[in-house]
Design an enzyme around this catalytic site. Structure first.
Site, PDB file in Angstrom:
ATOM      1  N   GLY A 135       3.425   1.849  -1.812  1.00 17.40           N
ATOM      2  CA  GLY A 135       4.042   2.087  -3.103  1.00 17.40           C
ATOM      3  C   GLY A 135       3.243   3.023  -3.978  1.00 17.40           C
ATOM      4  O   GLY A 135       2.186   3.542  -3.591  1.00 17.40           O
ATOM      5  N   HIS A 169       3.832   1.792 -16.050  1.00 18.01           N
ATOM      6  CA  HIS A 169       2.991   2.916 -15.641  1.00 18.01           C
ATOM      7  C   HIS A 169       3.746   3.754 -14.603  1.00 18.01           C
ATOM      8  O   HIS A 169       4.429   3.226 -13.737  1.00 18.01           O
ATOM      9  CB  HIS A 169       1.644   2.441 -15.110  1.00 18.01           C
ATOM     10  CG  HIS A 169       1.714   1.326 -14.132  1.00 18.01           C
ATOM     11  ND1 HIS A 169       2.054   0.034 -14.471  1.00 18.01           N
ATOM     12  CD2 HIS A 169       1.481   1.293 -12.794  1.00 18.01           C
ATOM     13  CE1 HIS A 169       2.028  -0.731 -13.405  1.00 18.01           C
ATOM     14  NE2 HIS A 169       1.690   0.009 -12.363  1.00 18.01           N
ATOM     15  N   GLU A 192       6.464  -7.644 -18.332  1.00 15.27           N
ATOM     16  CA  GLU A 192       7.774  -8.290 -18.375  1.00 15.27           C
ATOM     17  C   GLU A 192       7.653  -9.802 -18.565  1.00 15.27           C
ATOM     18  O   GLU A 192       8.634 -10.467 -18.916  1.00 15.27           O
ATOM     19  CB  GLU A 192       8.544  -7.992 -17.092  1.00 15.27           C
ATOM     20  CG  GLU A 192       9.011  -6.552 -16.949  1.00 15.27           C
ATOM     21  CD  GLU A 192      10.255  -6.242 -17.773  1.00 15.27           C
ATOM     22  OE1 GLU A 192      11.001  -7.196 -18.091  1.00 15.27           O
ATOM     23  OE2 GLU A 192      10.486  -5.059 -18.079  1.00 15.27           O
ATOM     24  N   SER A 197       2.596  -8.588 -14.962  1.00 15.50           N
ATOM     25  CA  SER A 197       3.472  -7.606 -15.600  1.00 15.50           C
ATOM     26  C   SER A 197       3.712  -7.916 -17.072  1.00 15.50           C
ATOM     27  O   SER A 197       3.783  -9.079 -17.485  1.00 15.50           O
ATOM     28  CB  SER A 197       4.816  -7.587 -14.860  1.00 15.50           C
ATOM     29  OG  SER A 197       5.788  -6.853 -15.567  1.00 15.50           O
ATOM     30  N   TYR A 240      12.750 -11.406 -12.548  1.00 10.67           N
ATOM     31  CA  TYR A 240      11.475 -10.740 -12.256  1.00 10.67           C
ATOM     32  C   TYR A 240      10.370 -11.296 -13.138  1.00 10.67           C
ATOM     33  O   TYR A 240       9.290 -11.677 -12.671  1.00 10.67           O
ATOM     34  CB  TYR A 240      11.629  -9.233 -12.469  1.00 10.67           C
ATOM     35  CG  TYR A 240      10.352  -8.446 -12.306  1.00 10.67           C
ATOM     36  CD1 TYR A 240       9.978  -7.947 -11.069  1.00 10.67           C
ATOM     37  CD2 TYR A 240       9.520  -8.191 -13.397  1.00 10.67           C
ATOM     38  CE1 TYR A 240       8.806  -7.222 -10.911  1.00 10.67           C
ATOM     39  CE2 TYR A 240       8.349  -7.468 -13.257  1.00 10.67           C
ATOM     40  CZ  TYR A 240       7.993  -6.979 -12.020  1.00 10.67           C
ATOM     41  OH  TYR A 240       6.825  -6.270 -11.873  1.00 10.67           O
ATOM     42  N   ILE A 266       0.817  -1.220   0.000  1.00 14.33           N
ATOM     43  CA  ILE A 266       0.000   0.000   0.000  1.00 14.33           C
ATOM     44  C   ILE A 266       0.848   1.267   0.000  1.00 14.33           C
ATOM     45  O   ILE A 266       0.392   2.324  -0.430  1.00 14.33           O
ATOM     46  CB  ILE A 266      -0.970   0.003   1.207  1.00 14.33           C
ATOM     47  CG1 ILE A 266      -2.046   1.089   1.041  1.00 14.33           C
ATOM     48  CG2 ILE A 266      -0.207   0.178   2.532  1.00 14.33           C
ATOM     49  CD1 ILE A 266      -3.155   1.014   2.066  1.00 14.33           C
ATOM     50  N   ASP A 311       1.454   2.412  -6.818  1.00  9.77           N
ATOM     51  CA  ASP A 311       0.115   1.921  -7.131  1.00  9.77           C
ATOM     52  C   ASP A 311      -0.738   1.775  -5.876  1.00  9.77           C
ATOM     53  O   ASP A 311      -1.928   2.085  -5.886  1.00  9.77           O
ATOM     54  CB  ASP A 311       0.208   0.569  -7.838  1.00  9.77           C
ATOM     55  CG  ASP A 311       0.784   0.670  -9.235  1.00  9.77           C
ATOM     56  OD1 ASP A 311       1.099   1.788  -9.675  1.00  9.77           O
ATOM     57  OD2 ASP A 311       0.926  -0.376  -9.890  1.00  9.77           O
ATOM     58  N   LYS A 341       7.027 -13.566 -12.113  1.00 11.07           N
ATOM     59  CA  LYS A 341       5.676 -13.092 -12.408  1.00 11.07           C
ATOM     60  C   LYS A 341       4.889 -14.105 -13.242  1.00 11.07           C
ATOM     61  O   LYS A 341       3.666 -14.225 -13.094  1.00 11.07           O
ATOM     62  CB  LYS A 341       5.747 -11.742 -13.134  1.00 11.07           C
ATOM     63  CG  LYS A 341       6.130 -10.569 -12.241  1.00 11.07           C
ATOM     64  CD  LYS A 341       5.022 -10.235 -11.252  1.00 11.07           C
ATOM     65  CE  LYS A 341       5.300  -8.979 -10.462  1.00 11.07           C
ATOM     66  NZ  LYS A 341       4.205  -8.639  -9.537  1.00 11.07           N
ATOM     67  N   LEU A 350      -0.155  -6.042  -4.503  1.00 12.02           N
ATOM     68  CA  LEU A 350       0.693  -5.122  -5.260  1.00 12.02           C
ATOM     69  C   LEU A 350       2.136  -5.142  -4.779  1.00 12.02           C
ATOM     70  O   LEU A 350       3.013  -4.557  -5.418  1.00 12.02           O
ATOM     71  CB  LEU A 350       0.148  -3.688  -5.158  1.00 12.02           C
ATOM     72  CG  LEU A 350      -1.339  -3.489  -5.456  1.00 12.02           C
ATOM     73  CD1 LEU A 350      -1.668  -2.003  -5.464  1.00 12.02           C
ATOM     74  CD2 LEU A 350      -1.720  -4.130  -6.786  1.00 12.02           C
ATOM     75  N   LEU A 359       5.860 -10.131   2.683  1.00 15.83           N
ATOM     76  CA  LEU A 359       5.543 -11.253   1.811  1.00 15.83           C
ATOM     77  C   LEU A 359       6.349 -12.500   2.154  1.00 15.83           C
ATOM     78  O   LEU A 359       5.922 -13.617   1.850  1.00 15.83           O
ATOM     79  CB  LEU A 359       5.802 -10.872   0.348  1.00 15.83           C
ATOM     80  CG  LEU A 359       4.853  -9.845  -0.278  1.00 15.83           C
ATOM     81  CD1 LEU A 359       5.226  -9.624  -1.738  1.00 15.83           C
ATOM     82  CD2 LEU A 359       3.403 -10.273  -0.161  1.00 15.83           C
TER      83      LEU A 359
END
Length: 331
Positions: free
Chosen positions: A10, A180, A126, A124, A150, A8, A12, A154, A79, A58
């Site tokens: 971050g 973004h 990516e 993502s 990464y 939260i 986004d 994902k 997120l 996490l």
């Protein structure tokens, strides 16, 4: 409605918290403890006491279990992540643990403790790597061939979300978000690094901008628009996976030129290449086809590319031109 947001604090997460509060949600956020407290809540200060935050991580499923089990949220937005692609090459184990295995932990917690919770996973672009369709777009059906730890992590998380949806009937969605940005973007991400350093150069605070590969191309949108798409996915009648993108591609070189032109400078005089900022395996081009999310959810971006970059430039001009308080401790 109750929502839990991991990450939260971050870019986004903070925009999503504001959006949900405006819609009348009770918002709960998981914050990772940092030694510099200002880094924990700097993006959340404007929210005052309107959100509930908890320390968690996490890598600690017990902390996640307690928070989700106590809150029993209607919606869970994951997120949080090791979010820097270049650094994922330096810490691949940490990246896999936080970006893939932690998603498994969250899905298991939801399945066992709160199966009615709708789950959003921050996937993502990516994940595609250099794979594209014949027209050079990436779509939900484009093969995923990641070119970084990464991206690999994902992809694993993406498939876990799909698996738990099919196997256990959970309402789980993947938002395949392309790049973004916003004024809240971390300063070590290339867009913010370019804008912040260029403004510093224009003010005589720095004399060069050091970058890696400036010919890679990305599809850039605004974080505010993209968190709105996250929320819309969980309001739909059925769970699904969606690409969120503008469909427009620009190179890092184009971005540099635009920013320096806006500041009245010739970028070639100030930009220097350093190989340490390149990736062991480069991702050359990303361009997303967001037809599905536009048609199914009636989503569309409200910011143009230039409006987004101009907002970032204005942010740093205002911030760097402020007179510092001599009594304030500087970090």
């Amino acid at each position: 409605m109750k929502a839990v947001i991991t990450g939260i604090s971050g870019q986004d997460g903070s925009y999503l918290a504001e959006l949900l509060l405006d819609k009348g949600y009770e918002v709960h956020g998981i914050v990772r403890r940092q030694s510099v407290a200002e880094n924990q809540d700097g993006r959340l200060k404007g929210l005052g006491g309107r959100i509930n935050t908890y320390y968690g991580d996490l890598s600690d499923p017990l902390s996640l279990q307690k928070i989700i089990g106590d809150v029993k949220p209607d919606e869970l937005y994951n997120l949080a992540a090791m979010s820097h692609v270049r650094i994922s090459f330096d810490v691949p184990h940490f990246t896999i643990r936080n970006n893939a295995l932690a998603v498994l932990d969250l899905l298991e917690i939801v399945r066992r403790s709160s199966p009615e919770t709708k789950f959003y996973q921050a996937s993502s672009s990516e994940m595609f790597g250099n794979s594209t369709d014949s027209d050079n777009y990436q779509r939900e059906t484009t093969p995923m061939v990641p070119v970084s730890p990464y991206g690999c992590a994902k992809v694993m998380a993406f498939n876990l979300v799909r698996h738990y949806r099919a196997a256990y009937g959970l309402f789980t969605c993947n938002g395949i978000l392309f790049n973004h940005e916003s004024p809240r973007r971390g300063a070590n991400f290339v867009t913010q690094k370019i804008v912040k350093t260029a403004v510093e150069i224009s003010l005589g605070l720095r004399d060069e901008l050091v970058l890696g590969n400036i010919d890679s191309e990305r599809d850039w949108g605004h974080s505010k628009d993209y968190v709105r798409a996250m929320w819309m996915m969980l309001q739909h009648s059925k769970p699904d996976d969606y690409i969120v993108a503008t469909g427009e591609t620009r190179s890092i070189r184009d971005l540099i030129q635009y920013v320096f032109d806006q500041l009245g400078m010739e970028w070639e005089k100030f930009v220097r290449f350093d190989a340490k900022y390149t990736r062991p395996e480069e991702l050359s081009r990303l361009r997303g086809d967001a037809t599905k999310v536009r048609e199914a959810l009636s989503w569309a971006p409200s910011y143009t590319y230039t409006e987004m970059i101009d907002e970032m430039i204005n942010h740093w001009q205002e911030k760097l031109c402020q007179t510092p308080d001599p009594n304030m401790v500087q970090f």
